[in-house]
Design an enzyme around this catalytic site. Structure first.
Site, PDB file in Angstrom:
ATOM      1  N   ASP A  47      54.793 -64.560-140.019  1.00 46.90           N
ATOM      2  CA  ASP A  47      54.894 -66.318-139.948  1.00 46.90           C
ATOM      3  C   ASP A  47      56.489 -66.034-140.919  1.00 46.90           C
ATOM      4  OD1 ASP A  47      55.259 -68.294-141.496  1.00 46.90           O
ATOM      5  OD2 ASP A  47      53.383 -68.484-141.659  1.00 46.90           O
TER       6      ASP A  47
ATOM      7  N   ASP B 175      57.323 -67.558-143.911  1.00 45.84           N
ATOM      8  CA  ASP B 175      56.443 -66.784-145.350  1.00 45.84           C
ATOM      9  C   ASP B 175      58.141 -65.542-145.578  1.00 45.84           C
ATOM     10  OD1 ASP B 175      54.916 -68.785-146.003  1.00 45.84           O
ATOM     11  OD2 ASP B 175      52.968 -67.313-144.606  1.00 45.84           O
TER      12      ASP B 175
ATOM     13  N   ARG C  61      52.875 -76.888-139.224  1.00 50.53           N
ATOM     14  CA  ARG C  61      52.181 -76.556-138.256  1.00 50.53           C
ATOM     15  C   ARG C  61      50.855 -77.266-139.019  1.00 50.53           C
ATOM     16  NH1 ARG C  61      51.382 -71.764-133.778  1.00 50.53           N
ATOM     17  NH2 ARG C  61      51.042 -70.786-135.581  1.00 50.53           N
TER      18      ARG C  61
ATOM     19  N   THR D 297      44.467 -76.998-136.134  1.00 56.97           N
ATOM     20  CA  THR D 297      44.330 -78.195-134.625  1.00 56.97           C
ATOM     21  C   THR D 297      46.247 -77.215-133.779  1.00 56.97           C
ATOM     22  OG1 THR D 297      46.026 -79.518-135.472  1.00 56.97           O
ATOM     23  CG2 THR D 297      43.654 -79.717-135.474  1.00 56.97           C
TER      24      THR D 297
HETATM   25  C1  PRP Z   1      56.208 -71.730-137.945  1.00 56.40           C
HETATM   26  C2  PRP Z   1      58.094 -72.316-137.138  1.00 56.40           C
HETATM   27  C3  PRP Z   1      57.635 -73.303-136.152  1.00 56.40           C
HETATM   28  C4  PRP Z   1      56.437 -73.150-135.825  1.00 56.40           C
HETATM   29  C5  PRP Z   1      56.090 -72.685-134.182  1.00 56.40           C
HETATM   30  O1  PRP Z   1      56.929 -73.222-139.011  1.00 56.40           O
HETATM   31  O2  PRP Z   1      59.491 -72.158-138.051  1.00 56.40           O
HETATM   32  O3  PRP Z   1      58.557 -74.127-136.958  1.00 56.40           O
HETATM   33  O4  PRP Z   1      56.069 -72.358-136.269  1.00 56.40           O
HETATM   34  O5  PRP Z   1      54.821 -73.405-134.283  1.00 56.40           O
HETATM   35  P1  PRP Z   1      54.300 -73.693-132.195  1.00 56.40           P
HETATM   36  O6  PRP Z   1      55.408 -73.750-131.444  1.00 56.40           O
HETATM   37  O7  PRP Z   1      53.312 -72.831-132.588  1.00 56.40           O
HETATM   38  O8  PRP Z   1      54.565 -75.162-133.325  1.00 56.40           O
HETATM   39  P2  PRP Z   1      55.148 -73.563-139.710  1.00 56.40           P
HETATM   40  O9  PRP Z   1      54.364 -74.657-139.431  1.00 56.40           O
HETATM   41  O10 PRP Z   1      53.989 -72.201-140.042  1.00 56.40           O
HETATM   42  O11 PRP Z   1      56.201 -74.048-141.188  1.00 56.40           O
HETATM   43  P3  PRP Z   1      57.378 -73.054-142.004  1.00 56.40           P
HETATM   44  O12 PRP Z   1      58.633 -72.956-141.622  1.00 56.40           O
HETATM   45  O13 PRP Z   1      56.959 -73.961-142.747  1.00 56.40           O
HETATM   46  O14 PRP Z   1      56.333 -71.646-142.523  1.00 56.40           O
HETATM   47  N1  URA Z   2      55.268 -69.464-136.265  1.00 55.10           N
HETATM   48  C1  URA Z   2      55.564 -68.065-136.877  1.00 55.10           C
HETATM   49  O1  URA Z   2      56.328 -68.319-138.295  1.00 55.10           O
HETATM   50  N2  URA Z   2      55.458 -66.843-136.609  1.00 55.10           N
HETATM   51  C2  URA Z   2      54.766 -67.202-135.388  1.00 55.10           C
HETATM   52  O2  URA Z   2      54.208 -66.023-135.156  1.00 55.10           O
HETATM   53  C3  URA Z   2      53.977 -68.542-135.092  1.00 55.10           C
HETATM   54  C4  URA Z   2      54.725 -70.017-135.471  1.00 55.10           C
END
Ligand code: PRP
Ligand code: URA
Length: 212
Positions: A203, A206, A107, A111
Site C-alpha cells: 500500500d 501507508d 478506494r 467494491t
Molecule cells: C491507492 C493508490 C491509487 C489507488 C489505485 O490509493 O494511491 O490512488 O489506490 O487503485 P485503483 O487503480 O484500483 O483505483 P488508496 O485508495 O489506497 O488511498 P491512499 O493513497 O489514501 O492510501
Molecule cells: N494501491 C496501492 O497502494 N497498492 C496496490 O498494490 C494497489 C492499490
C-alpha cells in the site's frame, strides 16, 4: 524508454530498476521509501517533460544576442491523495514553476471503486499540460475518475504518471481515456483478489505516511 502501445510508456532506466527494488523490499523504512519515491519521480519528470513544447525567445548573453527557449505551456501537477503527494517534490525539483492541484480519492476496500473526497485545481488546467501523479495504477478506477474530473473542468492535455502499473489498470484506463498518455516506472504481473498489484510494493499511501 519502451513504448508498448502508442500511449503507454514504460521507462527503462538502470536507476529506476535499482530504486523500484528498494520500494518493493518490505524492510525498507518509511524515510527511505519517501526518498526513493522522490528520486524515481525526478526521472519520470525528466522523461515526461520531453513531451513539452518550447517557444523561441531572444536572450542577451554578456557577449551577444542569441536564441533561447521558454516552455510554451504552463504545467499543473495533480497528485491523487494521499500517495500521489509523495511524487510532487520530485516533479517540482525539475519543473519548479508548476502549479499544484489536488484530488482526494479513496478506494472503497470492498467494491474497489474510488470515492472522491476533495478536489481543488488551479484555473490554469484549461490551457496547461496537466500531469496526474499517483504511484499505483491498480484497477485503474481512481486514475479513470481523476482524468474524468479534470476533463469535466476543461483540461485538454492530460498525462498520467505512476510508479507501478499492471495490465488490468492500463487496459481499463486506456479504454476509458484512449487519448491519455501513461508513463510508468514498472509494469507488474497482475492484481490479486483484493486489488493489490503483484509483486507490487504494498500500500503506497501507508508506506509513504507510516499508517501501516
Ligand atoms: C491507492 C493508490 C491509487 C489507488 C489505485 O490509493 O494511491 O490512488 O489506490 O487503485 P485503483 O487503480 O484500483 O483505483 P488508496 O485508495 O489506497 O488511498 P491512499 O493513497 O489514501 O492510501
Ligand atoms: N494501491 C496501492 O497502494 N497498492 C496496490 O498494490 C494497489 C492499490
Amino acid at each position: 524508454m519502451s513504448n508498448n502501445t502508442d500511449n503507454f510508456f514504460l521507462i527503462d532506466h538502470p536507476l529506476i530498476k535499482r530504486d523500484i527494488s528498494i520500494l518493493r523490499d518490505e524492510n525498507t523504512p518509511q524515510e527511505l521509501f519517501r526518498a526513493v519515491v522522490k528520486r524515481i519521480s525526478i526521472i519520470l519528470a525528466n522523461e515526461i517533460s520531453r513531451e513539452f513544447q518550447v517557444t523561441r525567445i531572444d536572450v542577451r548573453t554578456p557577449l551577444e544576442l542569441t536564441v533561447g527557449h521558454v516552455l510554451s505551456q504552463s504545467v499543473v501537477l495533480v497528485p491523487v491523495l494521499r500517495a500521489g503527494l509523495g511524487m510532487v517534490a520530485g516533479f517540482l525539483e525539475i519543473i519548479p514553476e508548476s502549479k499544484v492541484g489536488h484530488i482526494g480519492l479513496q478506494r472503497d476496500e470492498v467494491t474497489l471503486k474510488p470515492v472522491e473526497y476533495y478536489f481543488k485545481t488551479p484555473k490554469e488546467i484549461i490551457d496547461s499540460v496537466v500531469i496526474i501523479l499517483d504511484p499505483m495504477l491498480a484497477t485503474g478506477g481512481s486514475a479513470s475518475e481523476a482524468v474524468k474530473f479534470l476533463k469535466e473542468r476543461g483540461a485538454k492535455k492530460i498525462i498520467f504518471a505512476c510508479i507501478v502499473a499492471c495490465p488490468e489498470g492500463v487496459t481499463n484506463l486506456t479504454s476509458n481515456h484512449p487519448d491519455l498518455k501513461i508513463f510508468c516506472a514498472a509494469f507488474d504481473r497482475q492484481l490479486n483478489n483484493k486489488g493489490y498489484i503483484l509483486p507490487g510494493l504494498g500500500d503506497a499511501g501507508d508506506r509513504t505516511f507510516g499508517t501501516l
